[in-house]
Motif scaffolding. Structure first.
Motif, PDB file in Angstrom:
ATOM      1  N   LYS A   3       0.802  -1.247   0.137  1.00  0.00           N
ATOM      2  CA  LYS A   3       0.114  -0.058   0.062  1.00  0.00           C
ATOM      3  C   LYS A   3       0.880   1.197  -0.294  1.00  0.00           C
ATOM      4  CE  LYS A   3      -3.352  -2.540   2.683  1.00  0.00           C
ATOM      5  NZ  LYS A   3      -3.963  -2.534   4.052  1.00  0.00           N
ATOM      6  N   ARG A   4       0.491   2.255  -0.518  1.00  0.00           N
ATOM      7  CA  ARG A   4       1.004   3.461  -0.304  1.00  0.00           C
ATOM      8  C   ARG A   4       0.421   4.481   0.747  1.00  0.00           C
ATOM      9  NH1 ARG A   4       2.387   5.870  -6.271  1.00  0.00           N
ATOM     10  NH2 ARG A   4       1.094   7.355  -5.694  1.00  0.00           N
ATOM     11  N   TYR A   5       1.517   5.130   1.350  1.00  0.00           N
ATOM     12  CA  TYR A   5       1.086   6.124   2.618  1.00  0.00           C
ATOM     13  C   TYR A   5       1.905   7.456   2.106  1.00  0.00           C
ATOM     14  CZ  TYR A   5      -0.135   1.808   4.819  1.00  0.00           C
ATOM     15  OH  TYR A   5      -0.681   0.477   5.136  1.00  0.00           O
ATOM     16  N   VAL A   6       0.887   8.428   2.265  1.00  0.00           N
ATOM     17  CA  VAL A   6       1.387   9.805   2.384  1.00  0.00           C
ATOM     18  C   VAL A   6       2.155  10.151   3.723  1.00  0.00           C
ATOM     19  CG1 VAL A   6       1.133  12.369   2.004  1.00  0.00           C
ATOM     20  CG2 VAL A   6      -0.183  10.600   0.582  1.00  0.00           C
ATOM     21  N   VAL A   7       3.235  10.734   3.827  1.00  0.00           N
ATOM     22  CA  VAL A   7       3.944  11.169   5.025  1.00  0.00           C
ATOM     23  C   VAL A   7       3.863  12.613   5.125  1.00  0.00           C
ATOM     24  CG1 VAL A   7       6.220  10.785   6.373  1.00  0.00           C
ATOM     25  CG2 VAL A   7       5.528   8.942   4.744  1.00  0.00           C
ATOM     26  N   SER A  80       1.498  -2.580   5.520  1.00  0.00           N
ATOM     27  CA  SER A  80       0.369  -2.457   6.363  1.00  0.00           C
ATOM     28  C   SER A  80       0.963  -0.949   6.945  1.00  0.00           C
ATOM     29  CB  SER A  80       0.330  -3.390   7.458  1.00  0.00           C
ATOM     30  OG  SER A  80       1.460  -3.439   8.318  1.00  0.00           O
ATOM     31  N   MET A  81      -0.068  -0.406   7.878  1.00  0.00           N
ATOM     32  CA  MET A  81      -0.090   0.736   8.600  1.00  0.00           C
ATOM     33  C   MET A  81       1.384   0.420   9.362  1.00  0.00           C
ATOM     34  SD  MET A  81      -0.492   3.940   9.027  1.00  0.00           S
ATOM     35  CE  MET A  81      -1.951   4.122   8.521  1.00  0.00           C
ATOM     36  N   ASP A  82       1.263  -0.686  10.242  1.00  0.00           N
ATOM     37  CA  ASP A  82       2.355  -0.821  11.160  1.00  0.00           C
ATOM     38  C   ASP A  82       3.451  -0.929  10.436  1.00  0.00           C
ATOM     39  OD1 ASP A  82       0.542  -1.104  13.295  1.00  0.00           O
ATOM     40  OD2 ASP A  82       0.471  -3.287  13.228  1.00  0.00           O
ATOM     41  N   ALA A  83       3.815  -1.658   9.366  1.00  0.00           N
ATOM     42  CA  ALA A  83       4.939  -1.644   8.577  1.00  0.00           C
ATOM     43  C   ALA A  83       5.347  -0.089   8.158  1.00  0.00           C
ATOM     44  CB  ALA A  83       5.056  -2.529   7.518  1.00  0.00           C
ATOM     45  N   ALA A  86       6.767   1.606  11.175  1.00  0.00           N
ATOM     46  CA  ALA A  86       8.298   1.208  11.153  1.00  0.00           C
ATOM     47  C   ALA A  86       9.150   1.973  10.589  1.00  0.00           C
ATOM     48  CB  ALA A  86       8.348  -0.054  11.318  1.00  0.00           C
ATOM     49  N   LEU A  87       8.879   2.371   9.458  1.00  0.00           N
ATOM     50  CA  LEU A  87       9.745   3.168   8.525  1.00  0.00           C
ATOM     51  C   LEU A  87      10.001   4.599   8.883  1.00  0.00           C
ATOM     52  CD1 LEU A  87       8.410   1.979   5.040  1.00  0.00           C
ATOM     53  CD2 LEU A  87      10.287   1.375   6.363  1.00  0.00           C
ATOM     54  N   VAL A  88       8.845   5.268   9.668  1.00  0.00           N
ATOM     55  CA  VAL A  88       9.093   6.701  10.151  1.00  0.00           C
ATOM     56  C   VAL A  88       9.251   6.967  11.522  1.00  0.00           C
ATOM     57  CG1 VAL A  88       7.719   7.538   8.070  1.00  0.00           C
ATOM     58  CG2 VAL A  88       6.806   7.173  10.428  1.00  0.00           C
ATOM     59  N   ARG A  89       8.940   5.647  12.516  1.00  0.00           N
ATOM     60  CA  ARG A  89       9.089   5.760  14.000  1.00  0.00           C
ATOM     61  C   ARG A  89      10.383   6.620  14.469  1.00  0.00           C
ATOM     62  NH1 ARG A  89       5.436   3.250  16.498  1.00  0.00           N
ATOM     63  NH2 ARG A  89       5.218   1.770  15.089  1.00  0.00           N
ATOM     64  N   ASP A  90      11.692   6.400  13.768  1.00  0.00           N
ATOM     65  CA  ASP A  90      12.587   7.123  14.459  1.00  0.00           C
ATOM     66  C   ASP A  90      13.166   8.014  13.544  1.00  0.00           C
ATOM     67  OD1 ASP A  90      13.878   5.469  12.725  1.00  0.00           O
ATOM     68  OD2 ASP A  90      15.302   5.014  13.950  1.00  0.00           O
ATOM     69  N   LEU A 104       0.792   9.897   9.112  1.00  0.00           N
ATOM     70  CA  LEU A 104       0.585   9.090   7.922  1.00  0.00           C
ATOM     71  C   LEU A 104      -0.713   8.700   7.416  1.00  0.00           C
ATOM     72  CD1 LEU A 104       2.870   5.831   9.055  1.00  0.00           C
ATOM     73  CD2 LEU A 104       3.379   7.405   7.307  1.00  0.00           C
ATOM     74  N   ILE A 105      -1.153   8.954   6.183  1.00  0.00           N
ATOM     75  CA  ILE A 105      -2.228   8.943   5.626  1.00  0.00           C
ATOM     76  C   ILE A 105      -2.272   7.530   4.714  1.00  0.00           C
ATOM     77  CG2 ILE A 105      -4.060   9.685   4.409  1.00  0.00           C
ATOM     78  CD1 ILE A 105      -2.954  12.623   5.365  1.00  0.00           C
ATOM     79  N   GLU A 106      -2.961   6.624   4.687  1.00  0.00           N
ATOM     80  CA  GLU A 106      -2.942   5.449   3.678  1.00  0.00           C
ATOM     81  C   GLU A 106      -3.673   5.802   2.388  1.00  0.00           C
ATOM     82  OE1 GLU A 106      -4.737   0.928   3.346  1.00  0.00           O
ATOM     83  OE2 GLU A 106      -4.146   1.665   5.256  1.00  0.00           O
TER      84      GLU A 106
END
Length: 115
Positions: A3-7, A80-83, A86-90, A104-106
């Protein structure tokens, strides 16, 4: 399925003003952090994005100038949203100022026309 997510990078205006007045050395340090993050994400980073400027809202009654705390954006892919989290958490953006955050917006699929 990926899925794609806007950050969306959110920060007080004071952070954007501080970046605008950064020395060349400070700007280079910031760019190095971005490049390091992009390298860690690899192909999950669809578009590294860019800083965002002025914002206006368009309503049925017209245009309303409504400053925004969104100062930049990127586009990532994850299973997934969880994944994605994890990419932006730190992400280094979270350490620039106390009020910095990431939204984050899916992306949702566009429904197909029935007919």
């Amino acid at each position: 399925m990926t899925k794609r997510y806007v950050v969306l990078y959110r920060a007080p205006r004071s952070v954007a003003e501080r970046f605008a007045q950064a020395t060349p050395e400070e700007a280079q340090q910031g760019l190095t952090l971005w490049h390091d993050w992009a390298a860690r994400l690899g192909p999950a980073l669809v578009d590294v994005g860019r800083p965002l400027g002025a914002k206006v809202d368009v309503t049925p009654d017209g245009v309303v100038d409504s400053g925004s705390d969104v100062i930049g954006m990127s586009l990532i892919e994850a299973e997934s949203m969880d994944a994605a989290l994890a990419l932006v958490r730190d992400h280094h953006h979270l350490h620039w100022a106390e009020d910095c955050s990431i939204t984050l917006i899916e992306e949702a699929p566009i429904p197909e026309l029935q007919g």
